[in-house]
Write a protein that holds these residues in place. Sequence first.
Motif, short mmCIF file in Angstrom:
data_model
loop_
_atom_site.label_atom_id
_atom_site.label_comp_id
_atom_site.label_asym_id
_atom_site.label_seq_id
_atom_site.Cartn_x
_atom_site.Cartn_y
_atom_site.Cartn_z
N UNK A 39 0.84 -1.20 0.00
CA UNK A 39 0.00 0.00 0.00
C UNK A 39 0.88 1.25 0.00
N UNK A 40 2.01 1.18 0.71
CA UNK A 40 2.95 2.30 0.71
C UNK A 40 3.58 2.47 -0.66
N UNK A 41 3.93 1.36 -1.29
CA UNK A 41 4.50 1.45 -2.64
C UNK A 41 3.51 2.09 -3.60
N UNK A 42 2.23 1.74 -3.46
CA UNK A 42 1.19 2.36 -4.30
C UNK A 42 1.12 3.87 -4.03
N UNK A 43 1.29 4.27 -2.77
CA UNK A 43 1.27 5.70 -2.43
C UNK A 43 2.46 6.40 -3.08
N UNK A 44 3.66 5.81 -2.96
CA UNK A 44 4.85 6.43 -3.56
C UNK A 44 4.71 6.51 -5.09
N UNK A 45 4.10 5.46 -5.66
CA UNK A 45 3.90 5.45 -7.11
C UNK A 45 2.93 6.53 -7.55
N UNK A 46 1.86 6.71 -6.77
CA UNK A 46 0.89 7.76 -7.10
C UNK A 46 1.52 9.14 -7.01
N UNK A 47 2.32 9.38 -5.99
CA UNK A 47 2.99 10.66 -5.85
C UNK A 47 3.97 10.87 -7.00
N UNK A 48 4.66 9.82 -7.40
CA UNK A 48 5.61 9.91 -8.52
C UNK A 48 4.88 10.27 -9.81
N UNK A 49 3.67 9.73 -9.99
CA UNK A 49 2.90 10.02 -11.20
C UNK A 49 2.32 11.43 -11.19
N UNK A 50 2.29 12.07 -10.00
CA UNK A 50 1.80 13.44 -9.92
C UNK A 50 0.40 13.60 -9.40
N UNK A 51 -0.23 12.48 -8.99
CA UNK A 51 -1.59 12.57 -8.47
C UNK A 51 -1.81 11.52 -7.40
N UNK A 52 -2.03 11.97 -6.18
CA UNK A 52 -2.37 11.11 -5.05
C UNK A 52 -3.63 11.68 -4.44
N UNK A 53 -4.72 10.94 -4.53
CA UNK A 53 -6.05 11.48 -4.21
C UNK A 53 -6.11 12.08 -2.80
N UNK A 54 -5.46 11.44 -1.82
CA UNK A 54 -5.53 11.96 -0.45
C UNK A 54 -4.85 13.32 -0.31
N UNK A 55 -3.90 13.60 -1.19
CA UNK A 55 -3.22 14.90 -1.18
C UNK A 55 -3.90 15.91 -2.08
N UNK A 56 -4.30 15.46 -3.26
CA UNK A 56 -4.62 16.40 -4.34
C UNK A 56 -6.10 16.59 -4.63
#
Length: 493
Positions: A39-56
Motif C-alpha cells: 500500500x505504501x509502494x502504491x502511495x509512492x507510485x501515485x505521488x511519482x505520477x503526480x496525483x495522489x487522491x488523499x493529497x490532491x
Amino acid sequence: MFKNLIARIRQVMYRMGLIRGIEKVFDRKEIPIDENFYDLIDKWKALYSGYYSEFHDIEYKTISGTKKRRMATLNMPKVVSQELATLIFNEKCEINISDQTFEQNVKDVFKRNNFYKNFQHYLEYGFALGGTVIKGYADKTGVKLAYVTADCFIPLSWDNTGIREGVFVNDIKRQNKRYTHLEWHLWEGSEYVIRNELYESNGADLGVRVPLDTLFPDLEEEVKIQNLTRPLFVYIKPNTANNIDPQNPLGISIYANALDTLKSLDIAFDSFQREFRLGKKRIIVPEAAIKVAIDPLTGKGHRYFDANDEVYEAFNFDLDNDVIKDISVELRVEEHIDAINAHLNTLAMQIGFSAGTFTFDGQGVKTATEVVSENSKTFRTKQSHETVIEAAIQELVDVIGQVAELYGFFSRPAEYEVTVTFDDSVAQDKNADAQYWINLVNNRMAPRKLAIQRIFGLSEEEAAAMLEEIQKEQQTVTAQAIDLFGMTQSGGE
C-alpha cells in the motif's frame, strides 16, 4: 488434455459461484511479506505520477454548495528521483571486466538490450518506489534483460546476501477479462526452479488458475536448472535503511520520510497559482452602469460595461453613478516563492541533497548545475547510492554469464573482476584528479599501478597490463627523448 478439461470446468464453476478464486496474491501461504507494505509502494507510485487522491483532491464550500477540484502540484517526487538517477548513472559510466573476451560478450548483451538507457529509467523508478528488479533470461537471439518495478515483485526468502527467491507479478487485460501471470523463482535444494502460473478473473481478485497456453503457448509450466550459484535476478534498492519495516528486505522510496513536506510544497504551489486567479483585478462600478440601454433608433441594447468581463463587479449601494472604484488586492508573489523555496530546502535535506539544490523562481523548479563539492551532502549521497548500484551491476554481470552458459551463447571465466567507474564530472575535475595521483606517485606515496587504476577506472589486471606496456615503451625511447625528459639512460654516463 485432462488438465485443460479440469481448468475449463473450474472456470465454469467459478462463474457460477460454486467455487471461489484466490482473492489476492498474498493469500498464497508461501509469501511472507506483509501486504500493507505494498500500500505504501502504491502511495509512492501515485505521488511519482503526480496525483495522489488523499493529497490532491480538495473539497471546498461555496454559496452554491460543496465543490471539488484537484490541487496543483510541483511533482517533486518525479523531479528528485530523476535528478538522483541522472546524477549517479548515465552513458559515461564505464563497466570493465578483467577478462576481455567475457567483457566484450557482456557489452554486446548490454547493447542489444539498450542497457544504459533502460537502466537509468528503472533506476529512477527504483528511487521513487523503493526498488527495481532486473531479470535475466534467454530467447533465440541471445541473453535478454527484463526490468520490473517494485510493485510487481514479491520476495519469498532472503539472507544477508540479498533476496534469494521471489515471484514476479504481471497483470494483463484481454477484452473484459483480467489475467495475472505469476513467475515463481525458487530454490529446491541445489536446483533452481522457475514455475509459471496464469490466473483469470472478471473482477479485482486473482481468480482461478487457467492453462498457460491461454496467453503463452510457448511457455513451460516448470523449468529446473542445475549448477546455478545465484538467482537469475538482481534486486536493486536505494541505499537507505527501511525504517518503516526493518525486517522487510524491500527498500523504501527516497522520499518515503518526506511526505509531509511534499504535501506542504503542493499546498504552497497551489496557493501560488490561485493567488493570480483570486487576486485578479477587481473594479466596482454602480449597478446601473452595467444595465442595458436601448437605442431608440435601432432598438438594440448597449451596455456601459461588458457583463462577462471578470474585471468589473456591480454593487447595488449608495455610490454616485459616475464613481468607479479599483479594489484590486496586492499579490503575494514573493511571499509564496519564499515559502516554496523554504520547503524545497527541507525536502533536499530529507532526501540527501544539499540545501539550495532545488529552487523555485515563479515559473518552475530549477536544479543547481554548478560543480558539486566532494564535501557536499549531495556528493556524499551520490557515492552512498553508487556503492549498492556497483554491487548490483556486478551481480547482473554474473546473471548474464550464468544465462549465457546455460543456453550455450558464450562461457564465463572461472574468475574475473568487474569494476564500475561512475561519471563524477559533475563533482570532480578529471585533470585535477589525475594530477593528484601523479603527485602521490612522484612523492612515492602510492604505486603507479594503483594510480592507473584510479585515473582510468581499470581493474587491477588491466592496470598491470597498462603499466607493463608503458614500461616497454619507456625502454625503447630514443636518446633524444631521454635528454628531453631528463632521464638517465640505463648503462649510460
